[in-house]
Design an enzyme around this catalytic site. Structure first.
Site, PDB file in Angstrom:
ATOM      1  N   CYS A   8     -35.070 -63.639 -78.430  1.00  0.00           N
ATOM      2  CA  CYS A   8     -33.798 -62.894 -78.330  1.00  0.00           C
ATOM      3  C   CYS A   8     -32.777 -63.649 -77.486  1.00  0.00           C
ATOM      4  O   CYS A   8     -31.614 -63.256 -77.422  1.00  0.00           O
ATOM      5  CB  CYS A   8     -34.041 -61.508 -77.743  1.00  0.00           C
ATOM      6  SG  CYS A   8     -35.227 -60.573 -78.713  1.00  0.00           S
ATOM      7  N   CYS A  27     -34.024 -47.499 -76.793  1.00  0.00           N
ATOM      8  CA  CYS A  27     -34.258 -48.806 -77.433  1.00  0.00           C
ATOM      9  C   CYS A  27     -32.985 -49.340 -78.066  1.00  0.00           C
ATOM     10  O   CYS A  27     -32.174 -48.576 -78.585  1.00  0.00           O
ATOM     11  CB  CYS A  27     -35.284 -48.673 -78.558  1.00  0.00           C
ATOM     12  SG  CYS A  27     -36.857 -47.968 -78.071  1.00  0.00           S
ATOM     13  N   SER A  28     -32.865 -50.662 -78.092  1.00  0.00           N
ATOM     14  CA  SER A  28     -31.831 -51.264 -78.942  1.00  0.00           C
ATOM     15  C   SER A  28     -32.310 -51.122 -80.381  1.00  0.00           C
ATOM     16  O   SER A  28     -33.507 -51.003 -80.636  1.00  0.00           O
ATOM     17  CB  SER A  28     -31.638 -52.737 -78.584  1.00  0.00           C
ATOM     18  OG  SER A  28     -32.840 -53.443 -78.750  1.00  0.00           O
ATOM     19  N   LYS A  53     -27.827 -52.092 -76.842  1.00  0.00           N
ATOM     20  CA  LYS A  53     -28.160 -50.696 -77.103  1.00  0.00           C
ATOM     21  C   LYS A  53     -27.166 -50.023 -78.062  1.00  0.00           C
ATOM     22  O   LYS A  53     -27.573 -49.382 -79.030  1.00  0.00           O
ATOM     23  CB  LYS A  53     -28.174 -49.965 -75.742  1.00  0.00           C
ATOM     24  CG  LYS A  53     -28.456 -48.507 -75.796  1.00  0.00           C
ATOM     25  CD  LYS A  53     -29.900 -48.266 -76.090  1.00  0.00           C
ATOM     26  CE  LYS A  53     -30.147 -46.944 -76.751  1.00  0.00           C
ATOM     27  NZ  LYS A  53     -29.789 -46.882 -78.160  1.00  0.00           N
ATOM     28  N   HIS A  70     -28.389 -55.219 -81.947  1.00  0.00           N
ATOM     29  CA  HIS A  70     -29.142 -56.391 -81.463  1.00  0.00           C
ATOM     30  C   HIS A  70     -29.712 -57.199 -82.635  1.00  0.00           C
ATOM     31  O   HIS A  70     -30.918 -57.176 -82.885  1.00  0.00           O
ATOM     32  CB  HIS A  70     -30.240 -55.904 -80.513  1.00  0.00           C
ATOM     33  CG  HIS A  70     -31.027 -56.989 -79.846  1.00  0.00           C
ATOM     34  ND1 HIS A  70     -30.540 -58.264 -79.607  1.00  0.00           N
ATOM     35  CD2 HIS A  70     -32.307 -56.980 -79.348  1.00  0.00           C
ATOM     36  CE1 HIS A  70     -31.466 -58.990 -78.997  1.00  0.00           C
ATOM     37  NE2 HIS A  70     -32.546 -58.242 -78.847  1.00  0.00           N
TER      38      HIS A  70
HETATM   39  N1  COA Z   1     -30.542 -46.531 -80.950  1.00  0.00           N
HETATM   40  C1  COA Z   1     -29.781 -45.549 -81.494  1.00  0.00           C
HETATM   41  N2  COA Z   1     -30.043 -45.014 -82.711  1.00  0.00           N
HETATM   42  C2  COA Z   1     -31.054 -45.528 -83.410  1.00  0.00           C
HETATM   43  C3  COA Z   1     -31.854 -46.571 -82.928  1.00  0.00           C
HETATM   44  C4  COA Z   1     -31.576 -47.056 -81.652  1.00  0.00           C
HETATM   45  N3  COA Z   1     -32.331 -48.006 -81.134  1.00  0.00           N
HETATM   46  N4  COA Z   1     -32.788 -46.878 -83.856  1.00  0.00           N
HETATM   47  C5  COA Z   1     -32.564 -46.059 -84.889  1.00  0.00           C
HETATM   48  N5  COA Z   1     -31.525 -45.251 -84.624  1.00  0.00           N
HETATM   49  C6  COA Z   1     -31.019 -44.174 -85.456  1.00  0.00           C
HETATM   50  C7  COA Z   1     -30.797 -44.633 -86.881  1.00  0.00           C
HETATM   51  O1  COA Z   1     -29.445 -45.006 -87.113  1.00  0.00           O
HETATM   52  C8  COA Z   1     -31.150 -43.376 -87.657  1.00  0.00           C
HETATM   53  O2  COA Z   1     -30.056 -42.480 -87.603  1.00  0.00           O
HETATM   54  P1  COA Z   1     -29.638 -41.630 -88.899  1.00  0.00           P
HETATM   55  O3  COA Z   1     -30.840 -40.768 -89.197  1.00  0.00           O
HETATM   56  O4  COA Z   1     -28.434 -40.879 -88.428  1.00  0.00           O
HETATM   57  O5  COA Z   1     -29.350 -42.647 -89.950  1.00  0.00           O
HETATM   58  C9  COA Z   1     -32.272 -42.748 -86.846  1.00  0.00           C
HETATM   59  O6  COA Z   1     -32.069 -43.213 -85.496  1.00  0.00           O
HETATM   60  C10 COA Z   1     -33.672 -43.114 -87.324  1.00  0.00           C
HETATM   61  O7  COA Z   1     -33.661 -44.499 -87.552  1.00  0.00           O
HETATM   62  P2  COA Z   1     -34.895 -45.319 -88.096  1.00  0.00           P
HETATM   63  O8  COA Z   1     -34.367 -46.621 -88.605  1.00  0.00           O
HETATM   64  O9  COA Z   1     -35.732 -44.464 -89.014  1.00  0.00           O
HETATM   65  O10 COA Z   1     -35.686 -45.595 -86.765  1.00  0.00           O
HETATM   66  P3  COA Z   1     -37.079 -46.285 -86.657  1.00  0.00           P
HETATM   67  O11 COA Z   1     -37.999 -45.247 -86.139  1.00  0.00           O
HETATM   68  O12 COA Z   1     -37.453 -47.038 -87.879  1.00  0.00           O
HETATM   69  O13 COA Z   1     -36.803 -47.369 -85.522  1.00  0.00           O
HETATM   70  C11 COA Z   1     -36.984 -48.051 -83.251  1.00  0.00           C
HETATM   71  C12 COA Z   1     -36.472 -46.977 -84.218  1.00  0.00           C
HETATM   72  C13 COA Z   1     -36.531 -47.675 -81.866  1.00  0.00           C
HETATM   73  C14 COA Z   1     -38.510 -48.118 -83.294  1.00  0.00           C
HETATM   74  C15 COA Z   1     -36.369 -49.423 -83.689  1.00  0.00           C
HETATM   75  O14 COA Z   1     -34.953 -49.343 -83.605  1.00  0.00           O
HETATM   76  C16 COA Z   1     -36.894 -50.562 -82.808  1.00  0.00           C
HETATM   77  O15 COA Z   1     -37.965 -51.083 -83.059  1.00  0.00           O
HETATM   78  N6  COA Z   1     -36.127 -50.956 -81.802  1.00  0.00           N
HETATM   79  C17 COA Z   1     -36.541 -52.029 -80.892  1.00  0.00           C
HETATM   80  C18 COA Z   1     -36.189 -53.369 -81.453  1.00  0.00           C
HETATM   81  C19 COA Z   1     -36.733 -54.477 -80.583  1.00  0.00           C
HETATM   82  O16 COA Z   1     -37.862 -54.435 -80.135  1.00  0.00           O
HETATM   83  N7  COA Z   1     -35.928 -55.522 -80.383  1.00  0.00           N
HETATM   84  C20 COA Z   1     -36.324 -56.652 -79.599  1.00  0.00           C
HETATM   85  C21 COA Z   1     -36.167 -56.344 -78.192  1.00  0.00           C
HETATM   86  S1  COA Z   1     -36.874 -57.518 -77.122  1.00  0.00           S
END
Ligand code: COA
Length: 382
Positions: free
Chosen positions: A83, A205-206, A327, A331
């Protein structure tokens, strides 16, 4: 240092279903070249920041790919540091200018994540961590959850205080038309989102994102200067890949090392920074950054964040993550470090509209790879 930012450009960040990495790169680069008032033939080299294209998209060799797409057949390099790829590419490009090899270079950060299944993205992201921790079942939310638990245990930090970080960054994102999320969120909404890795919830989470950002850098004493933003420090530090090898889980030592070297290089201290983009891949990551960079003493960030100390309009000094951070702005991992430079340069040039920080003169970017294994810090000055 002798390097000026003469042009910046970026795409909107988000779920960009109809865009390819090529089209995202073109939009960001065209905008940066136009901003720099610079013809393609002026660019002597291209540095591409990316983490996941080889793993998820089966497309490696991005230097050559984007030379072809941009019709700019100059030396082109791909820089990967998880990242922190974006920050690392900027650092590498700066080194090439300082060495005298090139005078004007382009840095492009690009990532396309949302075309892939969430579990594929999650496991590809764990490529930035240690193999042992990956094989034990850890994911990035899980690793940062361990850092959060440790901080809570030692300093009494609460989930509500972590939520205040997300509130700030989503508020800032609501002022940024290029951010992935455009609505402010309340503490209650964040606290009621579902747990991903206890104590981190979905809204700690981002997100998974697509996007690209580009910057044109030039040797400072060139005759034709379009921007007034100088890079006055560029530092990289590393730490163990795995958390298991660390002495402390309540600080990121690489952030401390890179920042201390940057203060020395720029001859300034944390009190001088007006605006900063720090690496908030999870809310706890921003809290650690605020403490490890030295904006506050260890253990004091949570209360200050709750009091609005780093929010546009209520901060007395340093405003943090005006873009919305990882966030709220999103990302797309390889693009993030370049976007941080775009945001801070634009703040210093007074171009940030509703989220402009009044009279911003000195800015900092902080980009982290993995659970703190790489940290890249830049200081920019008007
Ligand atoms: N912040 C705000 N909203 C989020 C979000 C986040 N991080 N992730 C998803 N959403 C929202 C989506 O837009 C969606 O909204 P909607 O229903 O209005 O369309 C809803 O939440 C569900 O989204 P979805 O894509 O089904 O979520 P998910 O469960 O597949 O993924 C996480 C959510 C948090 C697990 C995923 O965003 C993630 O893995 N984040 C971390 C990424 C990471 O590790 N990056 C590297 C860092 S070192």
């Amino acid at each position: 240092m002798n390097v000026t930012i003469i042009g910046t450009g970026m795409t909107k960040f988000g779920e960009l279903w109809s865009s390819s990495p090529r089209s995202l790169a073109r939009i960001a680069v065209d905008a940066a070249l136009q901003d720099a008032n610079c013809e393609k033939k002026t660019i002597q080299a291209i540095y591409v920041a990316n983490m996941l294209s080889g793993m998820l998209g089966m497309q490696a060799h991005l230097g050559a790919l984007f030379s072809e797409e941009l019709d700019m057949y100059v030396p082109a390099y791909t820089v990967e540091g998880a990242c922190a790829s974006g920050g690392l590419a900027i650092h590498t490009a700066i080194a090439s200018i300082l060495s005298g090899q090139y005078e004007t270079v382009l840095v492009l950060g690009v990532e396309k994540m949302t075309d892939h299944k969430p579990e594929e993205v999650s496991s590809a992201l764990m490529g930035a961590g240690s193999n042992e921790e990956r094989l034990a079942g850890a994911t990035f939310p899980g690793l940062y959850a361990m850092l959060a638990r440790s901080h809570m245990k030692k300093y009494g930090t609460t989930e509500k205080q972590l939520a205040a970080i997300a509130v700030k960054n989503h508020y800032h994102a609501s002022l940024n038309p290029l951010a992935q999320f455009q609505k402010p969120l309340s503490v209650e909404t964040i606290l009621h989102s579902s747990y991903v890795a206890d104590p981190l919830k979905l809204l700690d989470c981002s997100p998974v994102s697509d996007g690209a950002a580009a910057v044109v850098l030039q040797k400072s004493d060139m005759k034709k200067q379009h921007g007034e933003v100088q890079i006055v420090a560029s530092q990289v530090a590393t730490d163990t890949l795995g958390l298991a090898q660390r002495k402390s889980l309540t600080e990121l030592v690489a952030t401390k090392r890179a920042t201390e070297a940057a203060w020395k290089q720029a001859g300034i201290s944390p009190e001088d920074i007006d605006v900063a983009e720090v690496h908030d891949c999870f809310t706890i990551a921003e809290l650690l950054a605020i403490e490890d960079i030295g904006f506050v003493l260890k253990g004091e960030a949570a209360q200050k964040i709750e009091r609005g100390c780093f929010t546009i309009g209520s901060a007395k000094k340093t405003v943090i993550n005006t873009s919305g951070g990882l966030k709220g702005c999103g990302h797309p991992v390889g693009a993030t470090g370049v976007k941080q430079i775009v945001e801070v340069a634009n703040q210093l040039r007074g171009r940030c509209g509703k989220r402009q920080v009044h009279d911003a003169r000195i800015g900092l970017t902080h980009n982290v790879g993995g659970p703190g294994a790489t940290a890249v810090v830049h200081i920019l000055k008007k």
